[in-house]
Design an enzyme around this catalytic site. Structure first.
Site, PDB file in Angstrom:
ATOM      1  N   HIS A 489       1.993   7.340  13.221  1.00  0.00           N
ATOM      2  CA  HIS A 489       0.908   6.377  13.006  1.00  0.00           C
ATOM      3  C   HIS A 489       0.668   6.163  11.500  1.00  0.00           C
ATOM      4  O   HIS A 489       0.689   5.033  11.011  1.00  0.00           O
ATOM      5  CB  HIS A 489      -0.361   6.900  13.695  1.00  0.00           C
ATOM      6  N   GLU A 490       0.473   7.261  10.784  1.00  0.00           N
ATOM      7  CA  GLU A 490       0.174   7.135   9.353  1.00  0.00           C
ATOM      8  C   GLU A 490       1.364   6.548   8.595  1.00  0.00           C
ATOM      9  O   GLU A 490       1.194   5.803   7.639  1.00  0.00           O
ATOM     10  CB  GLU A 490      -0.245   8.491   8.761  1.00  0.00           C
ATOM     11  N   HIS A 493       1.173   2.868   8.574  1.00  0.00           N
ATOM     12  CA  HIS A 493       0.344   2.322   7.489  1.00  0.00           C
ATOM     13  C   HIS A 493       1.135   2.309   6.182  1.00  0.00           C
ATOM     14  O   HIS A 493       1.106   1.349   5.427  1.00  0.00           O
ATOM     15  CB  HIS A 493      -0.903   3.189   7.289  1.00  0.00           C
ATOM     16  N   HIS A 496       3.588  -0.455   6.035  1.00  0.00           N
ATOM     17  CA  HIS A 496       2.873  -1.719   5.800  1.00  0.00           C
ATOM     18  C   HIS A 496       2.647  -1.888   4.293  1.00  0.00           C
ATOM     19  O   HIS A 496       2.861  -2.968   3.737  1.00  0.00           O
ATOM     20  CB  HIS A 496       1.538  -1.672   6.552  1.00  0.00           C
TER      21      HIS A 496
END
Ligand code: ZN
Length: 711
Positions: A489-490, A493, A496
Site C-alpha cells: 500500500h505505502e 503512494h 505515485h
C-alpha cells in the site's frame, strides 16, 4: 486504514538534494551507479555502512541540516527567497511565467516545511524535532500571510482574467493557476478588509478547536473502580480508587470488558461536546463567509466527487446495496455470540470487530505465524521490485547514504530507476521500530518533482514509514500478511510520487484530491493479494519453499468474512461526517444525529449515554471527506478489474496506468483520469469514456465498491 495514511501538505519541497546522482538532463538515460546494490539483499542483511569514509552532509543531503540549528538557517533562506519571488510575481505581466513563479514560491516554502513536517514527528533527537516544529510554525504563518496578500493575488487574477493568454496555456498550467487561485479564495481574499480579518480569525479559531478536539479524542475516561465487577478490573489501568479506560478493548474476548470499555470510553464529555459543536459551527461560518453554502461544499470543490450531493448519493446507494449482506453478517455474528455467550446474545456495537475476527479464525486458519516465514522483508522488496520492473520497467536499488544524511542507522535509501529514463527519484525507507517512533504506516513527500527553470527535472524525494520488527540473529525481519499488504500500500503512494512527472510541484504525485489519493495505494493491495504476484516472491526464508496456493486463497477468502458489515460501518461514519459538515444550524444535537444515522446506515443499536462522535478524530483531518477512502477503494477496484485482473504483469496496461493516472499527480482533474480506465481489456477504443454522466459514474462506482472482497 485511514489512520495509516498521512496526506501531505498541499505543495512540495525543493532544491535541497542537488548533486550526486541527480545530474543530467531530463531526457537522457543515466548510467547505473556503482554504489547501487540489489534491493532484497539490502533489507535482509544488516547494512554494511561504508559511509564513515563518505563526506559529511545534513539530513536528506541538505548541508544546513547537519545540526538542529540548521533549520533556522534553512527557514530564513526560504523566507528571504519567497519575498523576492513575491516581488517578482507582482511585477511580471500576465503569462505562463506567473504560474511558474507561484510554483517556485510554493517550492521555496514547502521544501523546508515538508521536510520539517516529517522531522518533527520522526527524528529520534528531541532538539531536531523541536527545531523542525518551530520552522513549520514560522513557514505556516508566512503561508497564511501570502494567502491573504491582495497584491500577490492580483497578479494571478490578471492572468486568469486574460482569456487570450489563458487559452494559450496548456491544461496543466491552467489547472495549477486555478488551484493557486482557489487557495486565495478559500482564505477569503475577495472579501473586504473587515470580512477578511474575520476569515483570518475564524481560521485561527478553527485551528485551535481542531487541536483541542483531537487531544480530547484520545483522553482516557476515569471511573470509580467499585463500579466494575472485580474480576474484570485488571483489564484497565488502576489509579488509586479509579480505573482509566483509554480505548474500546475491541479485541478482548470477554463481552463484559468490551461492554464496559464501550460505555465508559464513549461516555459524553461536556467540554469535548461543546468543542465539537463550536468547531462545526465555525467551519460553517467560514465556508459561508467565503461564499459557500456549507463547509462540505467548500471542502469538496476540486475533488473527484465535486459536491456533497454526489457524495451522499454514492453513500446512500452503497448502503442500499450493502444492507442485505450486512444483515447476513450480523446474523452470523449473532449466532456466534449465542454459541459463546448464551445468556446475553443480543448483538451490540462492541461485538462487531470481535465476533467477525472469531468467525474469520474459525473458518480459515490464517494464523500470521504460519505466513510470516514466507514474507521476509527482503523477499517482499524483491517482489515489489520484480512487479514494478515487469509492469513499468522500473527497478529499485539500495543506495549508500552519506554521513548525517539519515536520522537513524537502519534507514535504507532506494533509488528508483527507469530502464530508459534513468533515475526517477528517491525513497527513504524508515521501516523499523525504534523508541518514540509513531506507530503509523505513512508516506511523506519530502520534495516534490517539478521542471526547473534551467530545464532539469527536480527529482521527487519521499519517506515511507512503517513499524516493522528488526531482524534477529536467527531470522530476517518477517512480515505478517497484514504488514506485507501495508508495505505494498505505502509503496503505491511512493510510486505515485515517483511517476507523477508534473511540471509543477504544487500538483506533484500524491498532491491530488483526497478522494483520489488512495487509488494507487489501494490498487497495490490487489496485487499483494493475487496469487500470481505473491508466488513470485513468497519463499520460506529457511527452506526456500514457495507459499502454497491454498494458503493464499485462504487468506483472500478470509477477508470476505463480514466484509459487508465492515463496509457498512464505514458508510455510517462517512454519512455522519457529511451531515455534520452539511447545512447549519444542525437540526438536532450531534448525539441525536449520531443515533439517527447509526440506526439508518449501520443497523446495530445506539447505546444510550454514549457519544462516539467525540472520539471521531478523522473529523479534523478529513472534515467532509471521510468518504474518500470508500470512493478511492471503488476506483481502485475498477482499475484492478478492468486493467490488471486478467494479467497483473501486463506491461501495456502498466504503461497505460502510468500515463493516464499516475503521471498527472494532481495536475489533471481526477474524474478525467478515472474515465479513461479501459472499459474492457479487449476494447479496440481504449479512450472510450466509461461513464456517460456523473450519475452513472456514481452508480458504477457503487458496483465496484461492492465487488471488493475487503472493506
Ligand atoms: Zn494510504
Amino acid at each position: 486504514m485511514l489512520a495509516g495514511c498521512r496526506r501531505v501538505l498541499p505543495a512540495a519541497l525543493g532544491r535541497a538534494l542537488r548533486g550526486r546522482a541527480a545530474a543530467g538532463g531530463s531526457g537522457g538515460r543515466r548510467a547505473v551507479s556503482t554504489s547501487w546494490c540489489p534491493v532484497g539483499a539490502a533489507f535482509d542483511v544488516k547494512q554494511q555502512r561504508g559511509s564513515a569514509a563518505g563526506r559529511e552532509t545534513g539530513l536528506f543531503g541538505v548541508p544546513e541540516l547537519s545540526c538542529p540549528e540548521g533549520f533556522q538557517e534553512a527557514q530564513d533562506k526560504a523566507l528571504q527567497e519567497s519575498e523576492q519571488l513575491v516581488q517578482k510575481a507582482c511585477s511580471t505581466p500576465p503569462g505562463p511565467e506567473i504560474v511558474m513563479i507561484f510554483d517556485q514560491l510554493s517550492d521555496a516554502l514547502c521544501r523546508v516545511a515538508d521536510l520539517a513536517d516529517f522531522v518533527k514527528i520522526a527524528h529520534p533527537d528531541f532538539a531536531f524535532r523541536e527545531a523542525a516544529e518551530e520552522a513549520c510554525r514560522n513557514i505556516g504563518t508566512m503561508v497564511e500571510k501570502l494567502n491573504t496578500d491582495v497584491e500577490l493575488c492580483q497578479s494571478l487574477r490578471q492572468l486568469l482574467a486574460d482569456e487570450v493568454v489563458m487559452d494559450s496555456l496548456d491544461p496543466e498550467t491552467r489547472r495549477v493557476a486555478e488551484l493557486f487561485m482557489f487557495d486565495f479564495e478559500i482564505s477569503g481574499i475577495h472579501l473586504d478588509e473587515e470580512k477578511r480579518k474575520k476569515a483570518v480569525n475564524l481560521n485561527i479559531k478553527i485551528l485551535d478547536l481542531c487541536n483541542e478536539f483531537l487531544t480530547g479524542t484520545h483522553l482516557p475516561n476515569k471511573i470509580d473502580k467499585h463500579v466494575l465487577p472485580e474480576h474484570i478490573r485488571y483489564n484497565f489501568t488502576a489509579e488509586g480508587n479509579y480505573l482509566q479506560v483509554a480505548g474500546l478493548h475491541a479485541d478482548c474476548p470477554d463481552d463484559l470488558v468490551r461492554e464496559a470499555a464501550y460505555k465508559i470510553f464513549l461516555y459524553p464529555n461536556a467540554e469535548q461536546l461543546s468543542c465539537l459543536e463550536e468547531l462545526l459551527a465555525s467551519r460553517n461560518s467560514l465556508a459561508q463567509l467565503v461564499g459557500y453554502n456549507t463547509f462540505a461544499h467548500r471542502a469538496l470543490q476540486g475533488t473527484m466527487a465535486k459536491n456533497p450531493e454526489t457524495v451522499t448519493q454514492f453513500l446512500e446507494k452503497l448502503s442500499d446495496q450493502l444492507s442485505q449482506r450486512t444483515q447476513k453478517d450480523f446474523e452470523m455474528m449473532t449466532k456466534m455470540k449465542v454459541k459463546l455467550n448464551p445468556q446475553n446474545s443480543k448483538l451490540m456495537p462492541w461485538d462487531h470487530p470481535y465476533y467477525s475476527s472469531v468467525l474469520r479464525a474459525e473458518r480459515y486458519n490464517i494464523d500470521p505465524g504460519l505466513y510470516c516465514p514466507f514474507f521476509s522483508l527482503g523477499a517482499c522488496m524483491e517482489g515489489l521490485n520484480s512487479l514494478f520492473s515487469q509492469l513499468l520497467g522500473i527497478s529499485l536499488y539500495a543506495e549508500q547514504t552519506q554521513r548525517g544524511e539519515v536520522w537513524s542507522e537502519d534507514i535504507r535509501k532506494l533509488a528508483v530507476v527507469h530502464e530508459n529514463e534513468g533515475l526517477l527519484g528517491y525513497i527513504y525507507c524508515d521501516f523499523f521500530q525504534r523508541p518514540n517512533k509513531p506507530h503509523q504506516d505513512c508516506h511523506f513527500t519530502v520534495r516534490g518533482g517539478r521542471l526547473r527553470e534551467n530545464g532539469e527535472y527536480q527529482l521527487p524525494v519521499v519517506v515511507l514509514m512503517l513499524s516493522l520488527p528488526h531482524s534477529t540473529r536467527s531470522a530476517p525481519t518477517l512480515l505478517s500478511p497484514g504488514m506485507m499488504e501495508n508495505l505494498f500500500h505505502e509503496m503505491g503512494h511512493a510510486m505515485h510520487s515517483m511517476l507523477g512527472r508534473t511540471r509543477y510541484q504544487h500538483v506533484t504525485g500524491t498532491r491530488c484530491p483526497t478522494d483520489f489519493a488512495e487509488v494507487p495505494s489501494i490498487l497495490m493491495e490487489y496485487f499483494a493479494n493475487d496469487y500470481r504476484v505473491v508466488n513470485q516472491f513468497a519463499r520460506h526464508y529457511k527452506t526456500g519453499q514457495p507459499l502454497p496456493k491454498s494458503m493464499v486463497s485462504r487468506l483472500c477468502e478470509s477477508k470476505k468474512v463480514c466484509a459487508a458489515a465492515d463496509m457498512q460501518l464505514q458508510v455510517f461514519y462517512a454519512v455522519l461526517d457529511q451531515i455534520y459538515h452539511g447545512k447549519h444550524p444542525l437540526k438536532r444535537s450531534t448525539t441525536e444525529i449520531l443515533k439517527e444515522t447509526q440506526e439508518k446506515f449501520y443497523g446495530l443499536p445506539y447505546v444510550p449515554n454514549t457519544a462516539w462522535q467525540l472520539r471521531f478524530s478523522h473529523l479534523v483531518g478529513y472534515g467532509a471527506k471521510y468518504y474518500s477512502y470508500l470512493m478511492s477503494r471503488a476506483v481502485a477496484s475498477m482499475v484492478w478489474k478492468q486493467c490488471f485482473a486478467q494479467d497483473p504483469f501486463d506491461r501495456a496496461m502498466g504503461e497505460r496506468y502510468r500515463r493516464e493516472m499516475l503521471a498527472h499527480g494532481g495536475g489533471k482533474e481526477p474524474i478525467l483520469m478515472v474515465q479513461v480506465a479501459k472499459p474492457c481489456s479487449h476494447s479496440r477504443s481504449p479512450d472510450r469514456f466509461l461513464f456517460t454522466d456523473r450519475f452513472h459514474q456514481t452508480l458504477k462506482l457503487v458496483d465496484f465498491a461492492l465487488l471488493q472482497g475487503k472493506s
